[in-house]
Write a protein that holds these residues in place. Structure first.
Motif, PDB file in Angstrom:
ATOM      1  N   ASP A 124     -32.328  13.962 -26.273  1.00 29.35           N
ATOM      2  CA  ASP A 124     -33.928  15.072 -25.326  1.00 29.35           C
ATOM      3  C   ASP A 124     -32.437  15.240 -23.844  1.00 29.35           C
ATOM      4  O   ASP A 124     -32.134  14.107 -23.495  1.00 29.35           O
ATOM      5  CB  ASP A 124     -34.661  14.525 -24.722  1.00 29.35           C
ATOM      6  N   VAL A 126     -32.855  17.185 -19.839  1.00 27.55           N
ATOM      7  CA  VAL A 126     -33.648  17.994 -19.324  1.00 27.55           C
ATOM      8  C   VAL A 126     -32.921  17.715 -18.055  1.00 27.55           C
ATOM      9  O   VAL A 126     -32.841  17.306 -17.017  1.00 27.55           O
ATOM     10  CB  VAL A 126     -34.815  17.168 -18.671  1.00 27.55           C
ATOM     11  N   ALA A 128     -32.557  19.522 -13.628  1.00 29.20           N
ATOM     12  CA  ALA A 128     -33.857  19.820 -12.764  1.00 29.20           C
ATOM     13  C   ALA A 128     -32.428  20.416 -11.486  1.00 29.20           C
ATOM     14  O   ALA A 128     -32.231  19.087 -10.840  1.00 29.20           O
ATOM     15  CB  ALA A 128     -35.349  18.721 -12.639  1.00 29.20           C
ATOM     16  N   ASN A 181     -39.749  18.595  -9.617  1.00 29.55           N
ATOM     17  CA  ASN A 181     -39.187  19.802 -10.867  1.00 29.55           C
ATOM     18  C   ASN A 181     -39.499  19.128 -11.963  1.00 29.55           C
ATOM     19  O   ASN A 181     -38.868  19.731 -12.905  1.00 29.55           O
ATOM     20  CB  ASN A 181     -38.279  20.583 -10.098  1.00 29.55           C
ATOM     21  N   LEU A 182     -38.359  17.995 -12.011  1.00 27.45           N
ATOM     22  CA  LEU A 182     -38.292  17.626 -13.057  1.00 27.45           C
ATOM     23  C   LEU A 182     -39.794  16.517 -13.705  1.00 27.45           C
ATOM     24  O   LEU A 182     -39.457  17.056 -14.620  1.00 27.45           O
ATOM     25  CB  LEU A 182     -37.351  16.118 -12.847  1.00 27.45           C
ATOM     26  N   SER A 184     -42.389  18.459 -13.415  1.00 26.63           N
ATOM     27  CA  SER A 184     -42.775  18.729 -13.935  1.00 26.63           C
ATOM     28  C   SER A 184     -42.840  19.531 -15.205  1.00 26.63           C
ATOM     29  O   SER A 184     -43.641  19.865 -16.575  1.00 26.63           O
ATOM     30  CB  SER A 184     -43.554  20.149 -13.681  1.00 26.63           C
ATOM     31  N   ARG A 185     -41.341  19.434 -15.933  1.00 28.13           N
ATOM     32  CA  ARG A 185     -41.114  19.309 -16.941  1.00 28.13           C
ATOM     33  C   ARG A 185     -41.150  19.035 -18.362  1.00 28.13           C
ATOM     34  O   ARG A 185     -40.652  18.528 -19.333  1.00 28.13           O
ATOM     35  CB  ARG A 185     -39.428  19.870 -16.486  1.00 28.13           C
ATOM     36  N   GLN A 187     -43.044  16.454 -17.789  1.00 35.85           N
ATOM     37  CA  GLN A 187     -44.271  16.314 -18.356  1.00 35.85           C
ATOM     38  C   GLN A 187     -44.804  16.780 -20.224  1.00 35.85           C
ATOM     39  O   GLN A 187     -45.512  16.340 -20.646  1.00 35.85           O
ATOM     40  CB  GLN A 187     -45.464  16.895 -17.473  1.00 35.85           C
ATOM     41  N   GLY A 188     -43.785  18.234 -20.100  1.00 39.80           N
ATOM     42  CA  GLY A 188     -44.204  18.600 -21.406  1.00 39.80           C
ATOM     43  C   GLY A 188     -43.029  18.050 -22.763  1.00 39.80           C
ATOM     44  O   GLY A 188     -43.823  17.559 -24.045  1.00 39.80           O
TER      45      GLY A 188
END
Length: 191
Positions: A124, A126, A128, A181-182, A184-185, A187-188
């Motif tokens: 994974d 992500v 931000a 920002n990280l 919030s991303r 959480q999904g």
């Protein structure tokens, strides 16, 4: 795992994550941490290099940050070289060099940018980012003197970052914005 040994950054992450239920560790919890060469030409490239190296070392999910000060009158310098602008992580020398370089500059506009990369052993990833705009002062102000904070004035707050509490700084800073920002991303990803 926060890919940093910088006490100031670790405190900022701990403050931001304190109500999330996520336990924060840093490189200070480990021995024989490998040095990661930050050879990237962008904040994202450097954060990815750090995240990859520390994830391989720790076998844990990692958040790596690369941040820097971008000054318009200096053609974007110090940029990705912010921590080593006048020496290796020497805040005082960096600030002195910035003051010298900014002498006789009428455009004092600048911004801090932070790019975070979250990487897991499962693959994974992500990314931000966050930013805060401000101005470079002609003299230091404030006692919370991490990095360029004593010279970075935020007009909307009428203070330098060094005059703010860690919590107040996190509410508006580049790293605070990137962390929000990280989160919030993530959480999904975590749900």
């Amino acid at each position: 795992m926060i890919a940093s040994q910088n006490s100031h950054k670790i405190i900022e992450f701990e403050d931001a994550f304190k109500n999330t239920g996520v336990t924060i560790k840093s490189l200070k919890h480990f021995d024989n941490v490998p040095e990661i060469d930050e050879t990237g030409s962008t904040f994202e490239e450097n954060a990815t290099l750090k995240a990859t190296g520390i994830m391989k070392f720790s076998h844990q999910a990692v958040i790596a940050d690369d941040s820097g000060l971008v000054v318009k009158a200096l053609n974007g310098a110090p940029g990705v070289h912010s921590a080593r602008y006048a020496g290796d992580h020497d805040d005082d020398a960096n600030n002195n060099k910035l003051l010298k370089e900014m002498q006789n500059k009428s455009d004092r506009s600048a911004y801090f940018e932070s790019v975070l990369v979250y990487l897991t052993p499962e693959g994974d990833k992500v990314v931000a980012s966050g930013r805060i705009d401000g101005e470079i002062l002609t003299a230091r102000r404030g006692n919370n003197d991490f990095g360029y904070d004593p010279l970075f004035y935020v007009p909307s707050q009428q203070e330098t970052l060094a005059e703010m509490t860690t919590h107040d700084k996190n509410m508006i800073s580049h790293r605070g914005n990137a962390i929000r920002n990280l989160l919030s991303r993530l959480q999904g990803l975590w749900d």
